[in-house]
Structures are given as C-alpha cells and as structure tokens.
Motif scaffolding. Structure first.
Motif, short mmCIF file in Angstrom:
data_model
loop_
_atom_site.label_atom_id
_atom_site.label_comp_id
_atom_site.label_asym_id
_atom_site.label_seq_id
_atom_site.Cartn_x
_atom_site.Cartn_y
_atom_site.Cartn_z
N HIS A 13 41.01 44.01 51.12
CA HIS A 13 40.11 43.29 50.20
C HIS A 13 40.53 43.41 48.74
CE1 HIS A 13 36.19 41.41 49.23
NE2 HIS A 13 36.31 42.08 48.10
N GLU A 134 33.84 36.08 50.68
CA GLU A 134 32.92 37.22 50.59
C GLU A 134 31.53 36.70 50.23
OE1 GLU A 134 33.60 40.24 47.50
OE2 GLU A 134 32.84 41.71 48.94
N TRP A 161 27.32 38.94 50.70
CA TRP A 161 27.57 40.00 49.73
C TRP A 161 26.19 40.64 49.57
CZ3 TRP A 161 26.10 40.22 44.33
CH2 TRP A 161 26.65 41.31 43.66
N HIS A 207 29.14 44.90 53.58
CA HIS A 207 27.97 44.43 52.82
C HIS A 207 26.76 44.11 53.69
CE1 HIS A 207 29.68 44.16 48.74
NE2 HIS A 207 30.79 43.74 49.30
N HIS A 228 36.20 46.55 53.79
CA HIS A 228 36.20 47.48 52.64
C HIS A 228 34.91 48.30 52.63
CE1 HIS A 228 34.34 43.79 51.18
NE2 HIS A 228 34.06 44.27 49.99
N ARG A 239 26.28 50.98 51.22
CA ARG A 239 27.46 50.17 51.54
C ARG A 239 28.37 50.83 52.58
NH1 ARG A 239 30.50 47.64 51.93
NH2 ARG A 239 31.96 46.98 50.33
N ASP A 301 39.55 46.94 47.32
CA ASP A 301 38.61 46.38 46.34
C ASP A 301 39.24 46.29 44.95
OD1 ASP A 301 36.18 45.13 45.95
OD2 ASP A 301 34.97 46.85 46.55
ZN LIG Z 1 32.76 43.65 48.39
#
Ligand SMILES: [Zn+2]
Length: 352
Positions: A13, A134, A161, A207, A228, A239, A301
């Motif tokens: 990601h 995303e 998200w 997410h 991620h 998360r 990320d």
């Molecule tokens: Zn993200």
C-alpha cells in the motif's frame, strides 16, 4: 547474505497518487527525484523498493481533513468522516487514474494486471504498480464505474476507508479499541464483493470493521488479504487485526502487509515517528507466528502516514531490512516477505 543482494520489495500500500492529485508533487519529480514525498524513483532504487499497490483515495473535502494531531494522546477517538457524494469522488478517482497513467507514460511505473507482470517488472528500473481503490466511495449502485475502473487496470479494492459508504463501514481512528465498531456489509456491499470476485479484483480488508470483515470472510473463497494492517495484540488500535481475525486470514491462505504507520505499530498508539525499528520487527514476528512465513509482507503506507524515523521514506528501507536480517530472518524468508508472498497471493486471487 549482504544487504546489496537483498530481494526487491513489492509493497501492499502507498498513497503516492494522492500526493500527485493534491499537487504536492509531479510525475517529473517522481521520475527525477527532488519531490517532497516518501516515494520517488531515484530513492526507490536506493531503497530496493521495486513497486507495490498504488491507491486511489478520495480525501475529505478541504477543511474537513483530520490531521495526525488527533492521534497523539494516551487515548483518542476521531469521529468517522461524513459519507462522500459518489460523483465528486468519481472525479477525484479518475484524476488519480490519470496520474497513474502519467507515471507509466513518463517511465516511473509499469502498470501490472497479473502476477506474471509483477514478477517481470521487479527487476526493471520502473516500479511495478498495481492500481488499488482505497474506499469504494466513487462506485455507483449499478457498479458501472467498477467495470470502467477494472478496464483501466484496477485489480484491488477496499470497500471502505474510515468512513461510511453505500457498501460498508470503516473503523474510526480509535485507540484503544478493537475493530468491532459498527455494522457489517450492506446488501449492496455483498453485491460489490461478489462482482469483484467475479472480475478478479482482490478485496482488501484493511479499514473494515470486524462485522464487515466477517461478512466478507463468509462469502468469498479467495485468500483473505489485509494490505496494510498490524497486530492488535501489540498495538490495540481499531485499525489492527485481532488474533481471531488473523486466524481467519490464516485459514483462508491469505496474508497481511505490515503497515509502517506509527499509530498502528507503537504499543501506545501515538502517530509519532520517534521509535526504534524493533517495534516493526515485533509485528513481523508476531504476524509470522500467527499467519506463517507465507502470510506476511510489506504494507508500508508510504505517502499516507507518519513512518518510523529510521525508515522515513523508501530510501530508508535498507535500515529495516538490516534489522530483519539482524533478527535472524534467513534468505528464503526475506524473499517471501519482500515480494514472493504478495505475488503468490495475488496469483491465487487473480488466477494467473
Ligand atoms: Zn489506509
């Protein structure tokens, strides 16, 4: 094994397309360097960053963006942002696809639609790039925009998200908290997942809240993928994935990409880059323990988060790889973690 012979990294990601969309960098700077981002081509070469999933992401409207300041306290609970209107979200998505095409036309990336194309691109000077969405805020109820994006190369999609969509609900940035924060998939959401399965678009569980996660786990035969995310047992952030969720992913033959965002790594949940790489190694160790050596990869990320100071951007990846080797990871395991697990799980998901 010396660091110079380290396997190339394919990563789960990054948010470089968002930086281009927001005008914070240009395709020329990505190719030639000098950008104020965490990814550009010269630094990718320096760090052994061979590519990854490039996310399309629709930001909150100007003035409503939540900064990292809210994730510095001992506990925090940021409100879920408002649902987006699909039409402006689609304009933002199309603009980011145009940046993706521009990166390809100007020699920074090779757009990959199959695992074989990723494998072939890993040794090339350009970054191997898979187009990811995303948050499916921009997809219409008839899924027409999904088909258009698929035709443009979209091969991975996260239904949410951290905001509500027509399809599902994401977790808030909340610490400490499990991801059990709201309702699961809507009927439309189940339709979206089924169509992605049919088209061969990977579904990203990152997410999603726990109920949404369970809904998808119950309805798909594809390996479960969180591009991620980290271990809740080490950092109890909404998360991150609980042991139960990791067991479900392991059972499906799926995988998790280790996220470098400080708030999802540090035991105290703070979005603060000032900590040692041992913390990242502990997440790798823990996830390998739960998912096996075939179930873990990178999910940096980059360009979307506050990254540990000893990595900072893609050129700092050798520091992490050194820490992994120092932790006793052998050559075969390093290859798996650096790219083989990603190409393998995507091959099984996409079929070829
Ligand atoms: Zn993200």
């Amino acid at each position: 094994m010396t660091l110079s012979t380290m396997p190339p990294i394919f990563d789960g990601h990054n948010d470089l397309l968002l930086r281009l969309y927001l005008g914070e960098t240009t395709a020329t700077k990505v190719r030639e360097g000098g950008a104020n981002t965490q990814i550009d081509l010269p630094r990718a070469h320096k760090g052994g960053f061979a590519g990854g999933m490039f996310a399309i992401f629709t930001p909150d409207p100007p003035g409503e963006t939540q900064g990292v300041d809210g994730m510095m306290g001992a506990t925090y609970d940021l409100a879920l942002p408002d649902r987006l209107d699909p039409d402006p979200a689609l304009r933002a998505a199309i603009a980011q696809v145009s940046h993706f095409l521009e990166l390809e036309q100007t020699g920074s990336i090779i757009a990959c639609r199959t695992a074989a194309e990723i494998d072939a691109a890993l040794d090339k000077p350009e970054m191997a790039a898979v187009l990811h969405l995303e948050g499916a805020d921009c997809i219409d109820a008839d899924l027409r925009s999904l088909h258009v994006l698929h035709a443009l190369g979209l091969r991975s999609l996260g239904p949410v998200w951290s905001r509500k969509t027509r399809w599902a609900e994401g977790v808030p940035f909340r610490f400490p908290s499990t991801g059990d924060t709201g309702p699961g998939l809507t009927e439309d959401g189940k339709r979206l997942v089924r169509e992605c399965n049919r088209l061969g678009i990977a579904i990203d569980l990152s997410h999603l809240n726990e109920k949404g996660f369970d809904d998808i786990a119950a309805m798909t035969d594809a390996p479960l993928i969180a591009t991620h995310c980290n271990a809740y047992a080490l950092c109890p952030h909404a998360r991150n994935l609980t042991d139960r969720q990791l067991d479900v992913i392991a059972e499906s033959g799926g995988m998790v990409g280790v996220n470098f965002a400080a708030a999802f790594l540090r035991p105290d949940g703070q979005m603060n880059a000032d900590f040692d790489l041992d913390v990242v190694i502990r997440h790798f160790d823990y996830l390998i323990g739960k998912l096996g050596e075939n179930g873990v990869g990178f999910g940096s990320d980059f360009d979307g988060a506050t990254i540990p100071r000893d990595i900072a951007d893609v050129s700092g990846l050798p520091n992490l790889r050194k820490a992994m080797v120092d932790a006793g990871y052998g050559e075969a395991l390093m290859k798996k973690l650096c790219h083989e697990n990603w190409t393998d799980v995507l091959r099984r998901t996409w079929g070829g």
